[in-house]
Scaffold this motif. Structure first.
Motif, PDB file in Angstrom:
ATOM      1  N   ALA A 195       0.836  -1.211   0.000  1.00  0.00           N
ATOM      2  CA  ALA A 195       0.000   0.000   0.000  1.00  0.00           C
ATOM      3  C   ALA A 195       0.864   1.252   0.000  1.00  0.00           C
ATOM      4  O   ALA A 195       0.571   2.240  -0.699  1.00  0.00           O
ATOM      5  CB  ALA A 195      -0.930  -0.021   1.209  1.00  0.00           C
ATOM      6  N   ASN A 196       1.960   1.245   0.749  1.00  0.00           N
ATOM      7  CA  ASN A 196       2.858   2.411   0.804  1.00  0.00           C
ATOM      8  C   ASN A 196       3.524   2.647  -0.544  1.00  0.00           C
ATOM      9  O   ASN A 196       3.698   3.797  -0.975  1.00  0.00           O
ATOM     10  CB  ASN A 196       3.907   2.207   1.896  1.00  0.00           C
ATOM     11  CG  ASN A 196       3.297   2.255   3.292  1.00  0.00           C
ATOM     12  OD1 ASN A 196       2.206   2.820   3.484  1.00  0.00           O
ATOM     13  ND2 ASN A 196       3.996   1.673   4.269  1.00  0.00           N
ATOM     14  N   GLN A 197       3.917   1.535  -1.213  1.00  0.00           N
ATOM     15  CA  GLN A 197       4.548   1.663  -2.521  1.00  0.00           C
ATOM     16  C   GLN A 197       3.584   2.264  -3.536  1.00  0.00           C
ATOM     17  O   GLN A 197       3.950   3.156  -4.328  1.00  0.00           O
ATOM     18  CB  GLN A 197       5.032   0.295  -3.008  1.00  0.00           C
ATOM     19  CG  GLN A 197       6.242  -0.237  -2.273  1.00  0.00           C
ATOM     20  CD  GLN A 197       6.664  -1.611  -2.779  1.00  0.00           C
ATOM     21  OE1 GLN A 197       6.009  -2.172  -3.658  1.00  0.00           O
ATOM     22  NE2 GLN A 197       7.752  -2.129  -2.224  1.00  0.00           N
ATOM     23  N   LEU A 198       2.335   1.794  -3.507  1.00  0.00           N
ATOM     24  CA  LEU A 198       1.337   2.329  -4.437  1.00  0.00           C
ATOM     25  C   LEU A 198       1.059   3.798  -4.139  1.00  0.00           C
ATOM     26  O   LEU A 198       0.893   4.610  -5.051  1.00  0.00           O
ATOM     27  CB  LEU A 198       0.038   1.505  -4.325  1.00  0.00           C
ATOM     28  CG  LEU A 198       0.109   0.066  -4.844  1.00  0.00           C
ATOM     29  CD1 LEU A 198      -1.186  -0.668  -4.534  1.00  0.00           C
ATOM     30  CD2 LEU A 198       0.403   0.053  -6.339  1.00  0.00           C
ATOM     31  N   ARG A 199       1.031   4.130  -2.865  1.00  0.00           N
ATOM     32  CA  ARG A 199       0.754   5.506  -2.462  1.00  0.00           C
ATOM     33  C   ARG A 199       1.878   6.430  -2.935  1.00  0.00           C
ATOM     34  O   ARG A 199       1.624   7.546  -3.406  1.00  0.00           O
ATOM     35  CB  ARG A 199       0.572   5.564  -0.948  1.00  0.00           C
ATOM     36  CG  ARG A 199      -0.045   6.883  -0.462  1.00  0.00           C
ATOM     37  CD  ARG A 199      -0.285   6.862   1.039  1.00  0.00           C
ATOM     38  NE  ARG A 199      -1.300   5.879   1.407  1.00  0.00           N
ATOM     39  CZ  ARG A 199      -1.051   4.801   2.131  1.00  0.00           C
ATOM     40  NH1 ARG A 199       0.173   4.579   2.574  1.00  0.00           N
ATOM     41  NH2 ARG A 199      -2.008   3.971   2.429  1.00  0.00           N
ATOM     42  N   SER A 200       3.118   5.944  -2.820  1.00  0.00           N
ATOM     43  CA  SER A 200       4.251   6.780  -3.225  1.00  0.00           C
ATOM     44  C   SER A 200       4.304   6.961  -4.732  1.00  0.00           C
ATOM     45  O   SER A 200       4.666   8.042  -5.246  1.00  0.00           O
ATOM     46  CB  SER A 200       5.568   6.170  -2.720  1.00  0.00           C
ATOM     47  OG  SER A 200       5.770   4.899  -3.317  1.00  0.00           O
ATOM     48  N   LYS A 201       3.917   5.906  -5.470  1.00  0.00           N
ATOM     49  CA  LYS A 201       3.904   6.007  -6.936  1.00  0.00           C
ATOM     50  C   LYS A 201       2.816   6.942  -7.416  1.00  0.00           C
ATOM     51  O   LYS A 201       2.943   7.569  -8.464  1.00  0.00           O
ATOM     52  CB  LYS A 201       3.703   4.612  -7.543  1.00  0.00           C
ATOM     53  CG  LYS A 201       4.928   3.707  -7.416  1.00  0.00           C
ATOM     54  CD  LYS A 201       4.682   2.368  -8.056  1.00  0.00           C
ATOM     55  CE  LYS A 201       5.911   1.478  -7.946  1.00  0.00           C
ATOM     56  NZ  LYS A 201       5.690   0.154  -8.574  1.00  0.00           N
ATOM     57  N   ASN A 202       1.739   7.000  -6.672  1.00  0.00           N
ATOM     58  CA  ASN A 202       0.611   7.844  -7.050  1.00  0.00           C
ATOM     59  C   ASN A 202       0.740   9.256  -6.439  1.00  0.00           C
ATOM     60  O   ASN A 202      -0.201  10.053  -6.524  1.00  0.00           O
ATOM     61  CB  ASN A 202      -0.715   7.226  -6.615  1.00  0.00           C
ATOM     62  CG  ASN A 202      -1.005   5.936  -7.370  1.00  0.00           C
ATOM     63  OD1 ASN A 202      -0.641   5.823  -8.544  1.00  0.00           O
ATOM     64  ND2 ASN A 202      -1.650   4.995  -6.703  1.00  0.00           N
ATOM     65  N   GLY A 203       1.895   9.512  -5.812  1.00  0.00           N
ATOM     66  CA  GLY A 203       2.128  10.838  -5.228  1.00  0.00           C
ATOM     67  C   GLY A 203       1.321  11.083  -3.983  1.00  0.00           C
ATOM     68  O   GLY A 203       1.059  12.219  -3.621  1.00  0.00           O
ATOM     69  N   GLY A 204       0.940   9.967  -3.298  1.00  0.00           N
ATOM     70  CA  GLY A 204       0.140  10.140  -2.087  1.00  0.00           C
ATOM     71  C   GLY A 204       0.986  10.457  -0.881  1.00  0.00           C
ATOM     72  O   GLY A 204       2.197  10.446  -0.897  1.00  0.00           O
TER      73      GLY A 204
END
Length: 204
Positions: A195-204
């Motif tokens: 979830a953290n990786q996806l958030r970082s890729k999406n600029g979250g």
């Protein structure tokens, strides 16, 4: 004794004497587990040391018939007043045996002239019969027996109400037994990392 709650999938692990443990997976709950001594083929006449019995039989050449046994029983067969089969019959467990002998359908045992049996404890088997007692385990659901087994005493068992131990999560698999157990904390950490990786890729 009752085990587990509605919705649980209990696993009963039992073991007879020195045999290997056996797992029984249940899909119903709660369950009841009962153990005890299994019924055997003995009567109240059983004596492991053996003894001699003497009785009158029309099948014996000289009227009296003597044998050494560890147990005996007498059965009355009514085949009709004018049928030669009608009468009392004796069955026995000989020395060294543990069960009454299996007889053909048309044989009822040794026919007796009367039910009188003389017992002589001075004559006995060369060696005492070994103890053939057995233990049983039964698993019940809603008072209905859903599993039973017999084996050499003693019998011990444990019940696990959850298929996976505390701190683990159950996941379905295509291989036996149809599930596996994963460490909950580790699984949660991996999901959080994704979830953290996806958030970082999406600029979250």
């Amino acid at each position: 004794m009752s085990y587990c709650d509605i919705g649980d999938k209990p696993k009963v692990t039992y073991r007879f004497n020195n045999a290997s443990p056996v797992d029984v997976q249940m899909n119903v709950s709660p369950i009841e587990v009962i153990t005890g001594e299994a019924p055997n083929d003995h009567t109240e006449n059983y004596n492991p040391n053996g003894y001699q019995i003497t009785f009158n039989s029309p099948q014996a050449a000289f009227g009296a018939f003597s044998i050494i046994v560890v147990d005996y029983k007498i059965t009355y067969i009514d085949a009709g007043a004018y049928n030669s089969v009608t009468g009392y019959y004796l069955q026995a467990i000989p020395c060294g045996e543990t069960k009454f002998q299996t007889l053909p359908d048309n044989v009822y045992g040794i026919k007796m002239s009367s039910t009188n049996v003389d017992i002589d404890n001075a004559n006995h088997c060369p060696i005492p019969n070994k103890d053939d007692s057995k233990c049983k385990i039964k698993i019940l659901s809603n008072s209905v027996v859903v599993f039973r087994a017999e084996g050499e005493c003693p019998v011990n068992f444990t019940v696990a109400c959850k298929r996976c131990p505390p701190g683990t999560c159950e996941c379905k698999t295509d291989s036996y037994p149809g599930y596996c157990c994963h460490d909950c904390a580790s699984t949660t950490a991996k999901i959080q990392a994704i979830a953290n990786q996806l958030r970082s890729k999406n600029g979250g």
